[in-house]
Design an enzyme around this catalytic site. Structure first.
Site, PDB file in Angstrom:
ATOM      1  N   SER A   1       0.843  -1.190   0.000  1.00 18.25           N
ATOM      2  CA  SER A   1       0.000   0.000   0.000  1.00 18.25           C
ATOM      3  C   SER A   1       0.879   1.241   0.000  1.00 18.25           C
ATOM      4  CB  SER A   1      -0.891   0.022   1.245  1.00 18.25           C
ATOM      5  OG  SER A   1      -1.661   1.206   1.267  1.00 18.25           O
ATOM      6  N   ALA A   2       0.396   2.261  -0.587  1.00 22.07           N
ATOM      7  CA  ALA A   2       1.030   3.574  -0.524  1.00 22.07           C
ATOM      8  C   ALA A   2      -0.101   4.576  -0.389  1.00 22.07           C
ATOM      9  CB  ALA A   2       1.880   3.818  -1.751  1.00 22.07           C
ATOM     10  N   SER A   3      -0.769   4.509   0.720  1.00 23.69           N
ATOM     11  CA  SER A   3      -2.048   5.177   0.916  1.00 23.69           C
ATOM     12  C   SER A   3      -2.019   6.682   0.665  1.00 23.69           C
ATOM     13  CB  SER A   3      -2.562   4.901   2.321  1.00 23.69           C
ATOM     14  OG  SER A   3      -1.594   5.284   3.280  1.00 23.69           O
ATOM     15  N   HIS A   4      -0.870   7.315   0.816  1.00 24.35           N
ATOM     16  CA  HIS A   4      -0.825   8.762   0.619  1.00 24.35           C
ATOM     17  C   HIS A   4      -0.388   9.141  -0.794  1.00 24.35           C
ATOM     18  CE1 HIS A   4      -1.701   8.694   4.702  1.00 24.35           C
ATOM     19  NE2 HIS A   4      -0.543   8.944   5.231  1.00 24.35           N
ATOM     20  N   ASN A   5      -0.158   8.144  -1.628  1.00 22.68           N
ATOM     21  CA  ASN A   5       0.257   8.400  -3.010  1.00 22.68           C
ATOM     22  C   ASN A   5      -0.953   8.369  -3.933  1.00 22.68           C
ATOM     23  OD1 ASN A   5       2.925   8.521  -2.243  1.00 22.68           O
ATOM     24  ND2 ASN A   5       3.394   6.446  -2.892  1.00 22.68           N
TER      25      ASN A   5
END
Length: 136
Positions: free
Chosen positions: A73-77
């Site tokens: 996950s890269a939730s802020h991307n």
């Protein structure tokens, strides 16, 4: 102390016995999961717990006593970008300086001749659901 922390963290990537994986809904999550399984030897058991929130990883690690957790996950991307977060056995994200050290040395790590595959599991969902119910 930092050197020993880095060595211990790299060691868990080289020789874990069990790995829990959760992911987000990005299209690239399955592809990254496959890449991860190529990086571990056939002696490592990888359990894919599917799409779950990042906060479920410490609960899953504790319940099933996995050696390592990986969150895809890269939730802020933006949606087209994805990444991974490495979670130690105690449920904490690896320190940033340790991750940087691992990233800078990743090219020096050989892929195993016989890699592992992963097993899909609904157990993580069940454990996390039970955890949330206990909070209510």
């Amino acid at each position: 102390m930092l050197l020993s922390s880095i060595c211990a963290s790299v060691e868990i990537l080289i020789d874990p016995k069990s790995v829990a994986i959760i992911s987000d809904t990005r299209e690239s999550s399955d592809e990254i999961l496959n890449w991860i399984s190529l990086g571990f030897s056939e002696n490592v058991k990888i359990y894919n717990h599917g799409i779950l929130p990042s906060g479920s990883m410490p609960i899953i690690l504790k319940k099933f006593d996995y050696d390592l957790g990986i969150i895809i996950s890269a939730s802020h991307n933006p949606n087209e970008y994805n990444g991974i977060k490495l979670i130690n056995k105690n449920g904490s994200k690896l320190q940033d300086d340790i991750e940087v050290e691992i990233e800078s040395n990743i090219k020096n790590i050989s892929l195993p001749i016989a890699h592992t595959s992963y097993k899909d599991s609904q157990d993580g969902y069940k454990v996390y659901f039970e955890f949330l119910n206990e909070l209510i």
